[in-house]
Design a protein around this motif. Structure first.
Motif, PDB file in Angstrom:
ATOM      1  N   TYR A  47       0.792  -1.231   0.000  1.00 39.87           N
ATOM      2  CA  TYR A  47       0.000   0.000   0.000  1.00 39.87           C
ATOM      3  C   TYR A  47       0.829   1.288   0.000  1.00 39.87           C
ATOM      4  CZ  TYR A  47      -3.872  -3.102   1.228  1.00 39.87           C
ATOM      5  OH  TYR A  47      -4.815  -4.106   1.217  1.00 39.87           O
ATOM      6  N   GLY A  48       2.148   1.170   0.068  1.00 42.11           N
ATOM      7  CA  GLY A  48       2.980   2.369   0.184  1.00 42.11           C
ATOM      8  C   GLY A  48       3.011   3.238  -1.052  1.00 42.11           C
ATOM      9  N   TRP A  49       2.533   2.721  -2.183  1.00 40.92           N
ATOM     10  CA  TRP A  49       2.443   3.533  -3.394  1.00 40.92           C
ATOM     11  C   TRP A  49       1.669   4.824  -3.148  1.00 40.92           C
ATOM     12  CZ3 TRP A  49      -2.548   4.531  -4.311  1.00 40.92           C
ATOM     13  CH2 TRP A  49      -3.488   3.610  -3.833  1.00 40.92           C
ATOM     14  N   VAL A  50       0.764   4.796  -2.137  1.00 40.95           N
ATOM     15  CA  VAL A  50      -0.062   5.986  -1.875  1.00 40.95           C
ATOM     16  C   VAL A  50       0.807   7.177  -1.462  1.00 40.95           C
ATOM     17  CG1 VAL A  50      -0.533   5.628   0.609  1.00 40.95           C
ATOM     18  CG2 VAL A  50      -2.260   6.708  -0.864  1.00 40.95           C
ATOM     19  N   ILE A  51       1.987   6.927  -0.890  1.00 39.19           N
ATOM     20  CA  ILE A  51       2.898   8.016  -0.532  1.00 39.19           C
ATOM     21  C   ILE A  51       3.342   8.746  -1.788  1.00 39.19           C
ATOM     22  CG2 ILE A  51       5.133   8.585   0.503  1.00 39.19           C
ATOM     23  CD1 ILE A  51       4.764   6.051   2.243  1.00 39.19           C
TER      24      ILE A  51
ATOM     25  N   THR B 232      -6.445   5.571  -4.382  1.00 38.28           N
ATOM     26  CA  THR B 232      -6.076   6.479  -3.290  1.00 38.28           C
ATOM     27  C   THR B 232      -7.298   6.830  -2.452  1.00 38.28           C
ATOM     28  OG1 THR B 232      -4.282   7.415  -4.615  1.00 38.28           O
ATOM     29  CG2 THR B 232      -5.015   8.696  -2.717  1.00 38.28           C
ATOM     30  N   ALA B 233      -8.407   7.148  -3.108  1.00 35.41           N
ATOM     31  CA  ALA B 233      -9.634   7.476  -2.378  1.00 35.41           C
ATOM     32  C   ALA B 233     -10.102   6.288  -1.538  1.00 35.41           C
ATOM     33  CB  ALA B 233     -10.726   7.893  -3.362  1.00 35.41           C
ATOM     34  N   GLU B 234     -10.021   5.098  -2.096  1.00 33.17           N
ATOM     35  CA  GLU B 234     -10.440   3.898  -1.364  1.00 33.17           C
ATOM     36  C   GLU B 234      -9.568   3.669  -0.138  1.00 33.17           C
ATOM     37  OE1 GLU B 234     -11.856  -0.082  -3.170  1.00 33.17           O
ATOM     38  OE2 GLU B 234      -9.716  -0.392  -2.716  1.00 33.17           O
ATOM     39  N   LEU B 235      -8.268   3.833  -0.292  1.00 34.22           N
ATOM     40  CA  LEU B 235      -7.364   3.637   0.836  1.00 34.22           C
ATOM     41  C   LEU B 235      -7.600   4.690   1.908  1.00 34.22           C
ATOM     42  CD1 LEU B 235      -5.112   2.064   2.149  1.00 34.22           C
ATOM     43  CD2 LEU B 235      -3.463   3.315   0.764  1.00 34.22           C
ATOM     44  N   LEU B 236      -7.803   5.943   1.506  1.00 36.59           N
ATOM     45  CA  LEU B 236      -8.111   6.992   2.487  1.00 36.59           C
ATOM     46  C   LEU B 236      -9.412   6.691   3.216  1.00 36.59           C
ATOM     47  CD1 LEU B 236      -7.091  10.207   0.504  1.00 36.59           C
ATOM     48  CD2 LEU B 236      -5.925   9.229   2.489  1.00 36.59           C
ATOM     49  N   ASN B 237     -10.396   6.134   2.513  1.00 39.48           N
ATOM     50  CA  ASN B 237     -11.642   5.734   3.179  1.00 39.48           C
ATOM     51  C   ASN B 237     -11.363   4.716   4.278  1.00 39.48           C
ATOM     52  OD1 ASN B 237     -13.247   7.309   1.535  1.00 39.48           O
ATOM     53  ND2 ASN B 237     -13.784   5.665   0.127  1.00 39.48           N
ATOM     54  N   GLY B 238     -10.515   3.745   3.976  1.00 41.43           N
ATOM     55  CA  GLY B 238     -10.177   2.725   4.960  1.00 41.43           C
ATOM     56  C   GLY B 238      -9.457   3.298   6.163  1.00 41.43           C
TER      57      GLY B 238
END
Length: 439
Positions: free
Chosen positions: A191-195, A370-376
């Motif tokens: 999941y670090g790609w979000v950085i 990115t939006a999905e991960l931020l939701n989590g």
């Protein structure tokens, strides 16, 4: 994993230790790479050199708050700028991850070390011959983080029923801590790609990076972060690591050294590293265990005075806390290779069409993923009481704006607009202005 269902652990979850490393290039006032010697004491552990003689690296001390690490970074930055402003040929710090105009490989001077440290120069010449100096001229920021001992000891007690006092840590307790960091590193790989997606800030380059005949031409790379993309600084192979225990992890890195694919563990250009306290050597890692995790794919942000926004530093803490509290998600070799590709994909400017691919075959656009991960992450923190609810919500809302209103909040989009048609000149002007403001 961290058992945040326990209210005591939840309260301690955001107690951690922050450290920053930031690289920048020294340039002259006409926008050329400096060819003067490193102007700071070689024994200064806070101001050192990276690949280039003119690539200044700031290493901060460790602090309980990210803002404190940025404050120390700012202090060293001001100290450097004062020195550069007083040099016979005035210089400044280049505040972009992408380099200025380059007039050939010889324009990028390899850092010079002497005496007992001369092997560092030999190593840099090896890198120069293998990868070329142009890629070595990229600069970035590394984020170092560790969970506080009180949190880890409480988590250990919950799992084992054994109480540990500070200073009485056992080998079993260290193995417990190692497991938390190993699982976290593997979750970060996924999941670090979000950085990259949220901090990329280098969409433009000077044309000289690609062709000596294009000096002074501004080139849009198609990337939000060139250094994190396929165009950036990666090994010629995709490494896969063993996260099952600390010795196997070290062995899997050493495997590439023994096979001659890299000359030393430091040549493994990986977005996430697990590091021991003290000397960063595999022997130390095996003997003393993991002390902290390092996140490496962070661009210098020219929109922030010292290259990084404190809200991004805080977000990385939230991300690590969240991922350390999730079930461990092991990745096979194929999943690891795909995860590394996701870091490169997240560096693309087109967030609507470039995909993030998960090991189960599910694919989402960078923006949707990115939006999905931020939701989590938001859902996770809404269920526990960390004692920092207001700050957590503020940070997550800021990151969400980068997805929902990218023209005003996404760094790469802002820079691609404001620095268009004159990348090198505009970065130089901002860098000199930054210097004069800090002198």
């Amino acid at each position: 994993m961290l058992h945040t269902e326990n209210e005591h652990i939840a309260k301690l979850l955001l107690s951690g230790n922050f450290g920053l490393e930031r690289e920048t290039l020294r340039v002259t006032e006409d926008g050329r790479l400096s060819h003067t010697k490193h102007p700071f004491d070689v024994d200064d552990s806070h101001i050192v050199r990276d690949f280039c003689e003119n690539q200044v690296e700031i290493n901060t001390s460790i602090y309980p708050m990210g803002r404190q690490a940025i404050d120390e970074l700012a202090g060293h930055h001001r100290r450097i700028e004062r020195t550069l402003s007083q040099s016979p040929q005035k210089e400044a710090l280049w505040m972009s991850s992408n380099p200025p105009r380059i007039y050939g490989e010889d324009d990028i001077p390899v850092a010079q070390f002497y005496g007992d440290s001369s092997s560092k120069t030999t190593y840099r010449h090896y890198l120069s011959n293998k990868y070329g100096r142009y890629k070595m001229a990229f600069s970035g920021i590394h984020f170092n983080y560790s969970f506080r001992g009180g949190l880890l000891r409480t988590n250990y007690e919950m799992e084992t029923g054994i109480h540990i006092e500070k200073g009485e840590e056992t080998p079993e307790y260290q193995r417990h801590c190692d497991k938390i960091y190993l699982d976290l590193a593997e979750n970060c790989l996924k999941y670090g790609w979000v950085i990259v997606a949220l901090t990329a800030a280098s969409p433009l380059l000077d044309g000289s990076y690609f062709d000596s005949g294009r000096v002074g031409e501004t080139v849009f790379s198609g990337m939000s972060s060139v250094r994190c993309s396929e165009l950036g600084y990666w090994n010629f192979f995709v490494p896969t690591l063993d996260y099952s225990d600390i010795n196997r992890y070290a062995d899997s890195i050493e495997h590439y050294v023994k096979n001659g694919l890299i000359s030393a563990p430091s040549e493994l250009y990986y977005p996430i590293r697990l590091k021991p306290k003290g000397k960063n050597k595999l022997e130390t890692l095996r003997a003393s265990g993991i002390n902290h995790i390092e996140l490496r794919p962070i661009d210098l942000n020219p929109l922030a005075e010292y290259g990084i926004d404190d809200r991004d530093v805080k977000f990385m803490q939230l991300l690590l806390a969240y991922l350390a509290s999730r079930e461990h998600e092991p990745l096979d070799a194929k999943g690891q290779v795909q995860s590394i590709q996701n870091f490169k994909s997240a560096a693309h400017f087109d967030t609507a069409n470039t995909k993030i691919m998960y090991p189960n075959g599910r694919a989402l656009s960078i923006a949707d993923a990115t939006a999905e991960l931020l939701n989590g992450i938001e859902w996770f923190f809404s269920r526990i009481d960390t004692g920092q609810t207001e700050r957590v919500n503020e940070i997550l809302a800021y990151q969400r704006k980068k997805v929902e209103d990218p023209e005003h909040y996404n760094y790469a989009r802002i820079i691609s607009r404001e620095y268009a048609g004159g990348f090198a000149d505009k970065v130089l002007a901002e860098s000199i202005k930054n210097r004069d403001r800090n002198v």
